[in-house]
Design an enzyme around this catalytic site. Structure first.
Site, PDB file in Angstrom:
ATOM      1  N   LYS A 157     -41.080   9.400  24.904  1.00 33.62           N
ATOM      2  CA  LYS A 157     -41.737   8.627  23.850  1.00 33.62           C
ATOM      3  C   LYS A 157     -40.840   7.413  23.603  1.00 33.62           C
ATOM      4  CE  LYS A 157     -44.123   9.311  19.466  1.00 33.62           C
ATOM      5  NZ  LYS A 157     -45.369   8.627  19.765  1.00 33.62           N
TER       6      LYS A 157
HETATM    7  N1  PMP Z   1     -49.974   9.483  23.612  1.00 28.36           N
HETATM    8  C1  PMP Z   1     -49.317   8.499  22.990  1.00 28.36           C
HETATM    9  C2  PMP Z   1     -49.115   7.207  23.709  1.00 28.36           C
HETATM   10  C3  PMP Z   1     -48.849   8.682  21.688  1.00 28.36           C
HETATM   11  O1  PMP Z   1     -48.203   7.691  21.066  1.00 28.36           O
HETATM   12  C4  PMP Z   1     -49.080   9.902  21.028  1.00 28.36           C
HETATM   13  C5  PMP Z   1     -48.585  10.099  19.627  1.00 28.36           C
HETATM   14  N2  PMP Z   1     -47.245  10.560  19.624  1.00 28.36           N
HETATM   15  C6  PMP Z   1     -49.764  10.907  21.719  1.00 28.36           C
HETATM   16  C7  PMP Z   1     -50.201  10.667  23.008  1.00 28.36           C
HETATM   17  C8  PMP Z   1     -50.017  12.236  21.075  1.00 28.36           C
HETATM   18  O2  PMP Z   1     -48.805  12.933  20.939  1.00 28.36           O
HETATM   19  P1  PMP Z   1     -48.572  13.982  19.758  1.00 28.36           P
HETATM   20  O3  PMP Z   1     -49.768  14.855  19.728  1.00 28.36           O
HETATM   21  O4  PMP Z   1     -47.357  14.724  20.213  1.00 28.36           O
HETATM   22  O5  PMP Z   1     -48.383  13.224  18.516  1.00 28.36           O
END
Ligand code: PMP
Length: 298
Positions: A157
């Protein structure tokens, strides 16, 4: 829309081990993270005083840092405690929580081995990302694509990956859409700019295999809710020419929660029974105690 700048608010931010007044949580302009995107972050939500799947977020924060070649100088326990301390210091039970880590100012060339690693954690009130949820949102189809895993650390991330997301989302909003569906470098359906995507084909739940984008915590949570309902869940490559054949579509993410989709480019969907079931169950799950959430996951 009246915007309250994020650097001019009341509250407390945890910065490198101490709580500091919101407006004083600053970094120097000559920070490696700012110039070279050596920065990673998390997005968490607190509900009823608990941060949903906090440890999973902290573990991903650490993995994200590792993929960018740095270690967080705090243990998981310390980071979890700091996240909880921030919402408490800000008097919140329901909030969005944002840990962010970055390389500091000790070096400002591309090389960065001797930079200090900083960690900050802020929290703010952020109700549902998209209003009138069951109505469904409209998605543009982005020109920008998710990169090949050898082109970028796609499992991290990492702040740098959001450069593409911002370009895609700004273009979508300029055309009146709420968000954009992004394809990957091969032209397969990938995800939205900050959320994963699901489709219903013939009554079964389908979602793209996360081989070059984030395998979201909400994505995995929704898959396990679906399996508890005896739904068939299929992870596979989904091609754009399949989009007209889906009956329902929705986004999932910590910020987006479960957000029904009513249009993707020229294709229309009607948020239906499967979307509603998963949305309702997700909303109930996030408000359970961490012990109950763990018990259901076991
Ligand atoms: N893809 C991206 C690009 C994101 O920014 C997020 C949000 N964190 C997600 C998918 C979904 O991830 P999560 O369910 O862990 O928040």
């Amino acid at each position: 829309m009246a915007l309250i700048p994020f650097d001019d608010r009341d509250g407390q931010i945890w910065l490198d081990g101490a709580m500091v007044p919101w407006r004083e949580a600053k970094l120097h302009v000559l920070s490696h993270g700012l110039h070279y995107a050596s920065s990673i972050f998390e997005g968490e939500r607190a509900y009823a005083g608990n941060i949903f799947k906090l440890r999973a977020h902290t573990e991903r924060l650490r993995r994200s840092a590792g993929l960018l070649g740095f270690d967080l100088p705090w243990t998981d326990e310390e980071i979890d405690a700091a996240c909880m301390a921030v919402i408490q210091a800000n008097g919140q039970t329901d909030a969005y929580v944002r840990p962010v880590a970055w390389r500091g100012s000790e070096q400002l060339a591309v090389a960065a081995q001797h930079t200090k690693i900083h960690l900050a954690i802020a929290s703010w009130s952020w109700p549902a990302m998209f209003a009138n949820r069951m109505e469904g949102i409209r998605l543009d189809i982005a020109e920008w694509r998710r990169p090949h895993p050898q082109t970028a650390p796609t499992a991290s991330k990492a702040a740098g990956l959001y450069m593409i997301g911002t370009l895609a989302k700004n273009a979508a909003e300029a055309k009146g859409y709420a968000d954009a569906l992004m394809y990957d470098w091969r032209g397969r359906v990938a995800e939205a700019t900050g959320a994963n995507v699901f489709f219903v084909f013939d009554g079964d739940l389908h979602t793209p295999t996360p081989d070059c984008f984030l395998d979201g915590i909400t994505r995995r949570t929704v898959m396990s809710i679906a399996r508890r309902h005896q739904m068939k869940v299929v992870e596979r490559a989904i091609l754009p020419d399949e989009l007209p054949g889906a009956s329902e579509a929705f986004l999932v993410g910590t910020g987006a929660e479960v957000t029904p989709v009513r249009e993707i480019g020229p294709h229309s969907y009607t948020p239906g029974r499967i979307t509603k079931t998963l949305l309702d169950d997700y909303e109930a799950l996030v408000r359970m105690s961490p012990a109950e959430v763990d018990r259901l996951a076991a």
